[in-house]
Scaffold this motif. Structure first.
Motif, PDB file in Angstrom:
ATOM      1  N   THR A 110       0.827  -1.216   0.000  1.00  0.00           N
ATOM      2  CA  THR A 110       0.000   0.000   0.000  1.00  0.00           C
ATOM      3  C   THR A 110       0.858   1.260   0.000  1.00  0.00           C
ATOM      4  O   THR A 110       0.398   2.319  -0.437  1.00  0.00           O
ATOM      5  N   THR A 212     -12.998  -3.072  -4.210  1.00  0.00           N
ATOM      6  CA  THR A 212     -12.131  -3.492  -5.309  1.00  0.00           C
ATOM      7  C   THR A 212     -11.729  -2.314  -6.178  1.00  0.00           C
ATOM      8  O   THR A 212     -10.543  -2.106  -6.466  1.00  0.00           O
ATOM      9  N   THR A 215      -9.629   0.393  -4.368  1.00  0.00           N
ATOM     10  CA  THR A 215      -8.258  -0.061  -4.155  1.00  0.00           C
ATOM     11  C   THR A 215      -7.440   0.004  -5.434  1.00  0.00           C
ATOM     12  O   THR A 215      -6.350   0.577  -5.462  1.00  0.00           O
ATOM     13  N   LEU A 216      -7.953  -0.577  -6.519  1.00  0.00           N
ATOM     14  CA  LEU A 216      -7.188  -0.653  -7.763  1.00  0.00           C
ATOM     15  C   LEU A 216      -6.989   0.723  -8.401  1.00  0.00           C
ATOM     16  O   LEU A 216      -6.036   0.919  -9.161  1.00  0.00           O
ATOM     17  N   ILE A 246      -3.547  -6.885  -6.110  1.00  0.00           N
ATOM     18  CA  ILE A 246      -3.562  -5.428  -6.259  1.00  0.00           C
ATOM     19  C   ILE A 246      -2.542  -4.989  -7.301  1.00  0.00           C
ATOM     20  O   ILE A 246      -2.839  -4.153  -8.164  1.00  0.00           O
TER      21      ILE A 246
END
Length: 300
Positions: A110, A212, A215-216, A246
């Protein structure tokens, strides 16, 4: 004889309309539109939740008369500080560590991808300093990795320039390849993962799909994060596998965004080019309609 010529044709290049101002206006308009929609959708719900929270605090004080409001506010502050330090106040001290290898690997991902959920961060001075230098070199490394991966994928895919240069049959083949790429990536990175997250995390499919994409796209609000429920038992490699998903999903979605941006630029440029042609035709027509200026003869 000295004569004055007819009126010179105006330079169209000086009047050429750039698509950049149009893009700036569209960008600002899009931000304003988002602000209005989010304001209308979320403001009332926020007010409702705030009122409900205040009522629950009052009810809690009524049930536990040994506490006063100041003591309750201090306890709420303790909970907030624990949350900021990455400690989940739910459950007990037997909860799994946020800094075991799997969680640390996920956190490292991250950082370099700039997702930054905000639910976990280093609390020691040494960890914070290391995080700065780790991101300083890791973010460019991640960008280079994604760019190289994107080039490998892009070598076999269509771009707006290559699509125009292809003959008719090749255009169809390239378009079909692009459609397969987008469809397959959508299934692998956006459609199927929410099913897994819904099963493992207990989320609805809509919540999983929201997590999803957030995040992407590296937005990373942090309201939904995998592997943080203290009441669930996760396999050790769960978050590590999520980190790999990811990275691959970032490369796919970044390529889709790049193609979309290229198409949008081509569309804006084409619109402005048509405007330039219309201005040129209008100027030419106006000149043709004007009577020719009489020539002035000056005696010697």
């Amino acid at each position: 004889h000295q004569q004055s010529g007819s009126m010179p044709l105006p330079s169209i290049h000086n009047r050429q309309i750039s698509w950049t101002p149009l893009l700036v206006v569209g960008y600002i308009w899009y931000l304003l539109l988002g602000a209005v929609v989010f304001h209308l959708l979320e403001k009332q719900a926020e007010t409702h939740f705030r009122d409900q929270f205040q009522l629950k605090k009052l009810k809690f004080l009524q049930n536990y008369t040994c506490l006063d409001r100041q003591a309750l506010e201090q306890f709420v502050q303790v909970l907030m500080e624990a949350r900021e330090k990455g400690v989940n106040p739910e459950g007990n001290s037997m909860n799994s560590s946020n800094w075991d290898f799997s969680n640390s690997f996920f956190f490292a991902g991250t950082v370099v991808t700039t997702i930054g959920y905000g639910n976990q961060s280093p609390s020691t001075v040494a960890g914070q300093i290391f995080c700065v230098f780790y991101a300083l070199f890791g973010v460019p490394l991640n960008v280079a990795f994604l760019n190289q991966l994107g080039k490998v994928l892009n070598a076999h895919l269509i771009t707006p320039e290559r699509w125009v240069q292809k003959p008719g049959h090749a255009q169809v083949v390239q378009t079909l390849a692009m459609a397969i790429f987008v469809t397959t990536g959508t299934l692998l990175f956006l459609v199927f993962p929410p099913l897994v997250f819904s099963y493992v995390e207990g989320w609805s499919y809509g919540e999983g799909f929201y997590f999803t994409f957030i995040t992407l796209s590296t937005i990373g609000f942090g309201d939904y994060v995998v592997g943080t429920n203290p009441n669930k038992h996760y396999i050790p490699v769960y978050k590590s596998l999520t980190a790999i998903w990811i990275l691959l999903g970032l490369a796919w979605l970044a390529l889709v965004f790049n193609v979309g941006a290229d198409l949008m630029e081509k569309f804006l440029q084409r619109k402005c080019h048509k405007s330039d042609l219309s201005l040129e035709e209008e100027a030419t027509t106006k000149l043709e309609d004007e009577p020719e200026q009489p020539r002035i003869h000056i005696p010697n």
